[in-house]
Design a protein around this motif. Structure first.
Motif, mmCIF file in Angstrom:
data_model
loop_
_atom_site.group_PDB
_atom_site.id
_atom_site.type_symbol
_atom_site.label_atom_id
_atom_site.label_comp_id
_atom_site.label_asym_id
_atom_site.label_seq_id
_atom_site.Cartn_x
_atom_site.Cartn_y
_atom_site.Cartn_z
ATOM 1 N N ASP A 72 20.038 -19.201 -34.459
ATOM 2 C CA ASP A 72 21.699 -19.322 -34.496
ATOM 3 C C ASP A 72 21.979 -18.562 -35.987
ATOM 4 O OD1 ASP A 72 21.970 -19.518 -31.692
ATOM 5 O OD2 ASP A 72 22.385 -21.622 -32.329
ATOM 6 N N ALA A 73 20.802 -19.022 -37.242
ATOM 7 C CA ALA A 73 22.591 -19.500 -38.218
ATOM 8 C C ALA A 73 21.264 -17.790 -38.955
ATOM 9 C CB ALA A 73 21.264 -20.164 -39.345
ATOM 10 N N GLU A 74 20.488 -17.313 -37.984
ATOM 11 C CA GLU A 74 19.823 -15.500 -38.540
ATOM 12 C C GLU A 74 21.149 -14.943 -37.498
ATOM 13 O OE1 GLU A 74 18.234 -14.529 -40.296
ATOM 14 O OE2 GLU A 74 17.264 -16.519 -41.678
ATOM 15 N N GLY A 75 21.567 -15.443 -36.882
ATOM 16 C CA GLY A 75 22.600 -14.124 -36.100
ATOM 17 C C GLY A 75 21.718 -13.596 -34.385
ATOM 18 N N LEU A 76 20.769 -14.624 -34.218
ATOM 19 C CA LEU A 76 19.487 -14.005 -32.861
ATOM 20 C C LEU A 76 19.503 -15.396 -31.955
ATOM 21 C CD1 LEU A 76 16.361 -14.151 -35.391
ATOM 22 C CD2 LEU A 76 17.541 -12.337 -34.289
ATOM 23 N N ASP A 77 19.618 -13.970 -30.481
ATOM 24 C CA ASP A 77 19.753 -15.226 -29.266
ATOM 25 C C ASP A 77 18.548 -15.238 -28.812
ATOM 26 O OD1 ASP A 77 20.472 -16.402 -26.551
ATOM 27 O OD2 ASP A 77 21.523 -14.532 -26.478
ATOM 28 N N VAL A 78 17.826 -16.364 -29.469
ATOM 29 C CA VAL A 78 16.729 -16.271 -28.789
ATOM 30 C C VAL A 78 16.224 -16.477 -27.210
ATOM 31 C CG1 VAL A 78 13.818 -17.203 -29.372
ATOM 32 C CG2 VAL A 78 15.334 -16.048 -30.577
ATOM 33 N N GLU A 79 15.577 -16.591 -26.327
ATOM 34 C CA GLU A 79 14.920 -17.288 -25.488
ATOM 35 C C GLU A 79 13.867 -17.549 -25.309
ATOM 36 O OE1 GLU A 79 15.740 -17.023 -20.595
ATOM 37 O OE2 GLU A 79 16.327 -15.162 -21.898
ATOM 38 N N LEU A 80 13.526 -18.632 -24.728
ATOM 39 C CA LEU A 80 12.274 -18.617 -24.818
ATOM 40 C C LEU A 80 11.126 -19.194 -23.376
ATOM 41 C CD1 LEU A 80 12.105 -21.798 -28.309
ATOM 42 C CD2 LEU A 80 10.972 -19.083 -28.187
ATOM 43 N N LEU A 81 10.125 -18.570 -23.330
ATOM 44 C CA LEU A 81 9.980 -18.943 -21.926
ATOM 45 C C LEU A 81 8.672 -19.364 -22.473
ATOM 46 C CD1 LEU A 81 10.536 -15.515 -20.558
ATOM 47 C CD2 LEU A 81 11.735 -17.315 -20.476
ATOM 48 N N SER A 82 7.778 -20.279 -21.215
ATOM 49 C CA SER A 82 6.404 -20.900 -21.435
ATOM 50 C C SER A 82 5.776 -19.936 -20.149
ATOM 51 C CB SER A 82 7.201 -21.883 -21.103
ATOM 52 O OG SER A 82 5.325 -23.246 -21.829
ATOM 53 N N GLU A 83 4.475 -20.014 -20.700
ATOM 54 C CA GLU A 83 3.113 -19.924 -20.075
ATOM 55 C C GLU A 83 2.050 -20.769 -20.517
ATOM 56 O OE1 GLU A 83 2.367 -18.183 -17.028
ATOM 57 O OE2 GLU A 83 3.945 -16.611 -16.299
ATOM 58 N N PRO A 84 1.032 -21.287 -19.217
ATOM 59 C CA PRO A 84 0.015 -22.617 -19.827
ATOM 60 C C PRO A 84 -0.547 -22.181 -20.623
ATOM 61 C CG PRO A 84 -0.302 -21.579 -17.090
ATOM 62 C CD PRO A 84 1.097 -20.930 -17.845
ATOM 63 N N ALA A 85 -1.117 -20.412 -20.721
ATOM 64 C CA ALA A 85 -2.233 -20.296 -21.903
ATOM 65 C C ALA A 85 -1.836 -18.791 -22.357
ATOM 66 C CB ALA A 85 -3.311 -19.275 -20.771
ATOM 67 N N GLY A 86 -2.467 -18.945 -23.283
ATOM 68 C CA GLY A 86 -2.216 -17.931 -24.182
ATOM 69 C C GLY A 86 -2.222 -16.966 -23.581
ATOM 70 N N VAL A 87 -2.965 -16.351 -22.519
ATOM 71 C CA VAL A 87 -3.622 -15.340 -22.378
ATOM 72 C C VAL A 87 -2.424 -14.300 -21.324
ATOM 73 C CG1 VAL A 87 -4.612 -16.101 -20.617
ATOM 74 C CG2 VAL A 87 -5.472 -14.096 -21.406
ATOM 75 N N GLN A 88 -2.102 -15.530 -21.546
ATOM 76 C CA GLN A 88 -0.707 -14.467 -19.964
ATOM 77 C C GLN A 88 0.426 -14.431 -21.134
ATOM 78 O OE1 GLN A 88 -1.529 -18.863 -17.976
ATOM 79 N NE2 GLN A 88 -1.760 -17.735 -15.976
ATOM 80 N N ALA A 89 0.601 -14.937 -21.767
ATOM 81 C CA ALA A 89 2.059 -14.900 -22.566
ATOM 82 C C ALA A 89 1.429 -13.596 -23.236
ATOM 83 C CB ALA A 89 1.914 -15.719 -23.939
ATOM 84 N N GLU A 90 -0.236 -12.893 -23.336
ATOM 85 C CA GLU A 90 -0.386 -11.193 -24.211
ATOM 86 C C GLU A 90 -0.331 -10.585 -23.025
ATOM 87 O OE1 GLU A 90 -4.246 -9.672 -23.586
ATOM 88 O OE2 GLU A 90 -4.726 -11.715 -25.119
ATOM 89 N N THR A 91 -0.193 -11.198 -22.080
ATOM 90 C CA THR A 91 0.288 -10.141 -20.762
ATOM 91 C C THR A 91 1.641 -9.739 -20.848
ATOM 92 O OG1 THR A 91 -1.543 -11.267 -19.371
ATOM 93 C CG2 THR A 91 -0.226 -9.886 -18.619
ATOM 94 N N ALA A 92 2.491 -11.132 -20.707
ATOM 95 C CA ALA A 92 3.825 -10.893 -20.894
ATOM 96 C C ALA A 92 4.135 -9.966 -22.449
ATOM 97 C CB ALA A 92 4.354 -11.823 -20.929
ATOM 98 N N LEU A 93 3.301 -10.152 -23.237
ATOM 99 C CA LEU A 93 4.142 -9.293 -24.057
ATOM 100 C C LEU A 93 3.172 -7.387 -24.136
ATOM 101 C CD1 LEU A 93 5.093 -9.160 -27.534
ATOM 102 C CD2 LEU A 93 2.588 -9.285 -28.249
ATOM 103 N N VAL A 94 2.277 -7.262 -23.907
ATOM 104 C CA VAL A 94 1.288 -6.072 -23.403
ATOM 105 C C VAL A 94 2.837 -5.168 -22.474
ATOM 106 C CG1 VAL A 94 -0.289 -6.843 -25.235
ATOM 107 C CG2 VAL A 94 -0.395 -6.461 -22.153
ATOM 108 N N SER A 95 2.859 -6.355 -21.639
ATOM 109 C CA SER A 95 3.283 -5.144 -20.214
ATOM 110 C C SER A 95 5.177 -4.513 -20.367
ATOM 111 C CB SER A 95 3.476 -5.575 -19.239
ATOM 112 O OG SER A 95 4.668 -7.248 -19.291
ATOM 113 N N GLY A 96 5.510 -5.362 -21.541
ATOM 114 C CA GLY A 96 6.837 -4.821 -22.393
ATOM 115 C C GLY A 96 7.846 -6.098 -21.409
ATOM 116 N N GLN A 97 7.013 -7.143 -21.086
ATOM 117 C CA GLN A 97 8.522 -7.880 -20.492
ATOM 118 C C GLN A 97 9.571 -9.243 -21.621
ATOM 119 O OE1 GLN A 97 5.375 -10.283 -17.378
ATOM 120 N NE2 GLN A 97 6.427 -9.431 -16.292
ATOM 121 N N VAL A 98 8.567 -9.162 -22.504
ATOM 122 C CA VAL A 98 8.675 -10.155 -24.002
ATOM 123 C C VAL A 98 8.788 -9.094 -24.903
ATOM 124 C CG1 VAL A 98 8.744 -11.854 -22.070
ATOM 125 C CG2 VAL A 98 6.897 -11.431 -23.835
#
Length: 353
Positions: A72-98
């Motif tokens: 907030d102090a940096e002027g950001l509205d950050v939404e944190l989402l969660s997956e059980p494994a890092g490989v799933q976070a990777e998939t969300a990133l490369v697909s452009g979902q996050v």
């Protein structure tokens, strides 16, 4: 902000059938936009970050930064989402979902050889923060990674960093990847249940799962990689693990936003270096302690040595990661990895200056 803590378990031979605790992370991530340098509800620049397990201590800086108000102090509205494994976070990133992922740095090398340009922009850690646990039932049969042959070993997910590190420890100790069975059991309750029910003989996990297992006397530590010393002993050098990594093209197109993220995370890392585990636990969501605040503080204390104080990539860290991956990953064994493209210190250097 929405958070989800979904754990999945896939066990061999039908020994374990556990359903996911929740299933809304994908729906939440699916609504994200890859363009994302937009205003969110008047709160600031909207950014969605997928974390490979928000309640894992190794990824603690993500939620802590939110709780300290530094986004907030940096002027950001950050939404944190969660997956059980890092490989799933990777998939969300490369697909452009996050727009960002909090996960292990080693994914940037794996993705590069697959033609994806992704880079770590803030390096949270200098050691894996992982622990190889063996069940009390199997502790006499597994006294070192040399005994992995024929065993069922728990990992968060296939293709995850726990999968990578388990394979490396096996190969380094003379056990072929084909000679043991990796079993995807997530973390937390699903990992513990798999260990107690015999679906796995041991496995790799992090705090607070480690602290809970030891408290329940359900297993014992075989290898501890929560400290730089433990990383050196097991892997031969510093092993940069948890990080904020992003697609290089997005970083280059949104440098102001990336700088704000780096400012916030570096401020958190500095805060962590000057506060106790109990202070940190007090800032985290109440449910992360699972009803045992003291045990949760112990989990944080045992993992704190892995974190950097400035977000800078540790010297020789990328080389250690490349060596580990080349030991068992045929794609990387036969490829030339440009390590300079897997991380940047541009933003953290400005944040610490």
């Amino acid at each position: 902000m929405r958070t989800t803590a979904r754990y999945t378990a896939v066990a061999a031979a039908g020994l374990l059938a556990l359903s996911s605790l929740t299933a809304c992370a994908n729906d939440a991530a699916g609504s994200a936009s890859s363009g994302a340098d937009i205003k969110g509800d008047g709160k600031g620049t909207k950014v969605k970050i997928m974390v490979g397990g928000l309640d894992k201590v190794i990824y603690l800086p993500a939620m802590l930064t939110q709780r300290l108000g530094y986004f907030d102090a940096e002027g950001l509205d950050v939404e944190l989402l969660s997956e059980p494994a890092g490989v799933q976070a990777e998939t969300a990133l490369v697909s452009g979902q996050v727009q960002g992922a909090v996960g292990f740095y080693d994914h940037t090398l794996d993705l590069q050889v697959k033609g994806k340009e992704v880079e770590s922009v803030v390096q949270f850690s200098q050691a894996p923060g992982e622990v190889e646990i063996v069940s009390t039932k199997a502790e006499d049969d597994i006294t070192s990674p040399k005994d992995f042959k024929g065993k069922k070993l728990g990992i968060t997910g296939l293709g995850s960093s726990t999968d990578f590190l388990t394979k490396y420890l096996a190969v380094k100790n003379g056990v072929k990847v084909s000679e043991f069975t990796p079993v995807a059991v997530g973390a937390g309750p699903t990992f513990i249940a798999a260990l107690q029910q015999g679906a796995i003989d041991g496995g790799m996990t992090t705090d607070p799962t480690v602290a809970t297992i030891l408290d329940k006397k359900a297993g014992k530590i075989l290898l501890d990689m929560r400290t730089p010393e433990g990383s050196q002993e097991a892997l031969g050098g510093p092993y940069p693990s948890s990080s904020l990594y992003m697609q290089t093209s997005w970083v280059n197109g949104h440098k102001d936003t990336v700088q704000k993220l780096a400012n916030a995370f570096v401020k958190t890392l500095k805060w962590m270096s000057t506060h106790s585990a109990s202070d940190i636990a007090d800032k985290m969501p109440a449910d992360y302690s699972q009803g045992n605040k003291m045990l949760y503080s112990v989990a944080i204390k045992n993992t704190l040595p892995m974190f950097t104080k400035d977000g800078v990539m540790p010297k020789n860290g990328p080389e250690t990661v490349e060596k580990v991956l080349k030991a068992f990953n045929p794609n990387i064994q036969n490829a030339k990895v440009d390590l300079g493209k897997t991380y940047t210190t541009e933003f953290v250097q400005k944040a610490t200056g």
